[in-house]
Scaffold this motif. Sequence first.
Motif, PDB file in Angstrom:
ATOM      1  N   THR A 497       3.910   4.405   2.471  1.00 19.08           N
ATOM      2  CA  THR A 497       2.751   5.262   2.694  1.00 19.08           C
ATOM      3  C   THR A 497       3.121   6.400   3.640  1.00 19.08           C
ATOM      4  O   THR A 497       3.718   6.161   4.698  1.00 19.08           O
ATOM      5  N   HIS A 499       1.568  10.028   5.579  1.00 20.54           N
ATOM      6  CA  HIS A 499       0.354  10.706   6.019  1.00 20.54           C
ATOM      7  C   HIS A 499       0.597  12.209   6.004  1.00 20.54           C
ATOM      8  O   HIS A 499       1.591  12.699   6.545  1.00 20.54           O
ATOM      9  N   GLY A 503      -4.710  13.599   4.070  1.00 24.70           N
ATOM     10  CA  GLY A 503      -4.938  12.189   3.846  1.00 24.70           C
ATOM     11  C   GLY A 503      -3.656  11.389   3.768  1.00 24.70           C
ATOM     12  O   GLY A 503      -2.553  11.890   4.040  1.00 24.70           O
ATOM     13  N   SER A 504      -3.808  10.140   3.380  1.00 19.71           N
ATOM     14  CA  SER A 504      -2.681   9.216   3.248  1.00 19.71           C
ATOM     15  C   SER A 504      -2.390   8.977   1.772  1.00 19.71           C
ATOM     16  O   SER A 504      -3.317   8.838   0.960  1.00 19.71           O
ATOM     17  N   TYR A 505      -1.089   8.895   1.460  1.00 18.43           N
ATOM     18  CA  TYR A 505      -0.670   8.727   0.070  1.00 18.43           C
ATOM     19  C   TYR A 505       0.443   7.691   0.007  1.00 18.43           C
ATOM     20  O   TYR A 505       1.330   7.663   0.873  1.00 18.43           O
ATOM     21  N   TYR A 530      -0.313   7.152  -5.287  1.00 17.57           N
ATOM     22  CA  TYR A 530      -1.690   6.721  -5.052  1.00 17.57           C
ATOM     23  C   TYR A 530      -2.280   7.519  -3.899  1.00 17.57           C
ATOM     24  O   TYR A 530      -1.591   7.796  -2.907  1.00 17.57           O
ATOM     25  N   ARG A 531      -3.563   7.855  -4.045  1.00 17.76           N
ATOM     26  CA  ARG A 531      -4.324   8.350  -2.902  1.00 17.76           C
ATOM     27  C   ARG A 531      -4.840   7.137  -2.139  1.00 17.76           C
ATOM     28  O   ARG A 531      -5.595   6.333  -2.688  1.00 17.76           O
ATOM     29  N   GLN A 535      -6.297   4.518  -5.570  1.00 11.91           N
ATOM     30  CA  GLN A 535      -6.547   5.542  -6.586  1.00 11.91           C
ATOM     31  C   GLN A 535      -5.238   6.140  -7.097  1.00 11.91           C
ATOM     32  O   GLN A 535      -4.551   6.868  -6.390  1.00 11.91           O
ATOM     33  N   LEU A 537      -2.970   8.634  -8.796  1.00 13.94           N
ATOM     34  CA  LEU A 537      -3.019  10.061  -9.113  1.00 13.94           C
ATOM     35  C   LEU A 537      -2.126  10.409 -10.291  1.00 13.94           C
ATOM     36  O   LEU A 537      -2.525  11.138 -11.191  1.00 13.94           O
TER      37      LEU A 537
END
Length: 634
Positions: A497, A499, A503-505, A530-531, A535, A537
Motif C-alpha cells: 500500500t 499513500h 488517498g491510499s492505493y 486498488y483504491r 475497490q 481500479l
Amino acid sequence: MTAETGHLLLILATALMWGTACSLLWLPHNRSNFRLSQLLADSATLTLTASYLLLSYCFITDDFSVRYVADNSNSQLPLLYKVAAVWGSHEGSLLLWLLLLGGLLQYFRRSQLPQLQRQALAILAALSGAFGIVILLTANPFARLLPAVPPEGRDLNPILQDIGLILHPPLLFAGYALLGALFAICVAILLDGRFHQAWRALRQLSLLSWLFLSAGNVLGAWWAYTELGWGGWWFWDPVENAAFIPWLLSSALLHCLLPKQPSPQLARLSLLLGIITFGSCLLGTFLVRSGIVQSVHAFTSNSGRGALLLLLMALFLLPALWLYGRRCSQLKCYGEAAAIPLLLGIALLLAAAFSVLLGTLYPLFCDMLGLGTLSVGAPYFNMIFVPLLLLMTLLMGWSFVRRHGNAWLLLPWLLLSGLWVLLFPGHSPGFTFLGIAAASWLLLAEIQLWFYPHAKHPAIAGRIAHVAVAIAILGGTCSSQYETEALLRMSADQGRTLHSSFGSYSFVYRDTLTLEQRAYHAIAAEIELYRGQEQLLTKLQPQRQTFRSNGMEVTEAAVYHGWLQDFYVSLGQELEPGVYLVRISIKPLISWLWLGGLLLLPAALCACCPRIYRRLPIVIPHKTMHQGVAYESP
C-alpha cells in the motif's frame, strides 16, 4: 535497380538544387530566367520526392541488399514501423530533412514576395544542395551490401518501435526545415534591404516552426515517459537539449515579431535570432550525429560525418553573421519602442537557451582541453533553468495585470499558495512554493483578463499559450514534488500500500505471465491496483520484452492515466525464482503537464487563423503591411 534509381535521383535532385541557386544568382534578372529557375526548383522537389519514395519501397519490400534497410528493418517488422524506419536512423532522417527543405522551395516558388523571392529561393536552394552533398558523401541511404546480402535484417531498435517514432522526428524536422526557410528570408532581407515586405512572412514561418517544435518536444517528453521505463519525462540529455534550445530561441523570436510596427531593437534582434535559431538546429544535428556525446537518442558515432556537418554550419552561418554585422545598422524602423516586460521576457528566454547550451557543451570543452571528464546533470539545469522560468511567469503575469487589472486581487492566492506549502511541503518546500505560486500568479492573471470588467478583449492565441505554460508548470511541480515512489521485491499474491496526495492505493502482484508476440516474447507481471483495500481500479501488466531478431531486452512500463494522478509500474530483473524487482510510482497531476503542452498547439493554430481571430498579437492588418519600416541606402 530500385536503390540505384533512388541514388541517381538523389544526385539529380542535388544538382538541380545547385542549378536553381546558380541560375538565380548569376543569370540576368528577367522573367524567362526566373521561370527557368522555378522549373529547376520544381524538378528538384519532384526528383527528391521520388528518391525518398524509392527508399521507402526498399523498406516495405524487405530489400536487405541495401545496407540501411538491413541495419534498421526486419521482415517481421509491422508495415507501419517499416515506413517509419525510413527516418529511424542517421541516413534516412537527413533525407527526410532534405525532403522537407525541398518542399519549402515551393513556398518561395509561389510566395508573394517578388523583391525578396529571388534571394530567398537561391539561399534555400543552396542550403538544400549542401545537405544533398552531405548525404551523398557521408550518409548515402542507398548503399548496397553486395555480394554478401544477409537473409534477414538486424531490425529496428526496439526502443524506437513506438508511435513516438512515427510522429516525433517528422515534427522536429518540419520545424527545422521551416527555420531553414526563415533563415533564408533573414539573409535575403539583409541582401535586398526591403525589410517591411518580409515582416509578415517572418511571422508566419516563425509561428509554424514554433508549432512543430512545440509538438515535437512535448511528444518527445511523453515518449520518454511512456517508453524508456525510468518514470521521468525530461532527463536533460544532450540530445534532448539539442531539440530544446531551438524551441527556446524560436520562442524568443516569436515574441520579437509580436508588435505590429516593430521598434528598431526588435527588428534587428529578430533578424539575428532568425540566423542563430537555425544555427542552433545545425549545432544540435552535429551533436546528435557526430558521436561526441553519448546518449540513448544519438544516431551515430562517425566523427567524419560530424566534421562535414560542422563545415556545413560554418559555411552558411559565418557569412550570414558577417552580413548581419555589415548591414543591420542600415535598417531603420519607426515603430514604437518595445515594452520593457517584453524585452525582459525575450532576454530571459535567451538566457535560458544559453544556460542549456553551456551545460550541454561544457563537458565537451573540458574534455577537449584535457581538463578531465565530467558530466553536467539535472541539478545544474534545474538550478539555472527553473528560476529563469519563474521570472518569465512573473513577467507574463505582471505585464497583463499592469495594463488591464489589479495586482492586489492576486495576493490572496499567493498567500494561499504559501499556506498550502506549509501544510504540504513536498520534497523541496522552496521549489514547491515557487512553482505553485508562479503557476497561480500567471493563471489567475490570465483569467482576470477574460473576466475583469475593465479588461480589454483578450488576444486569443497569447492567452491560450500563457494558460498552457501555467498548467504545465503546475503539473511539472506537483508531479516532481509530490511523487510517491517505491522499489519493491514482489512475488505472487504479495501486495503493498502506498499513500499519495489523493488517498491510499494498494498494488497486488497476482501472477507472472509469458507473452508471445510476432516480434518479441515477454515476461509480464499482472498487478492489480486498488483504491484503498477493496475497490479495484485496473490491472497493470508491465513487461520485459526480448526481441527475436537481435535478442535485445527492453522494459515496457504499464501506466494507468488519470486527470489527478498517474500510476506507473515497471518490471525489473528477476532476483530469484518467482521474485521480481518492481518500481511503483504515483505521479500527481502529471497529466496536466501534457495538457499544458497540448494547449500550445491550438494557441499557435489560433495565431495562424487571422480570419477567425482578428485580435491576435501576431496578425498584421493588411493596411499596415507597408507602414513604419524603411531601409536606409548605404
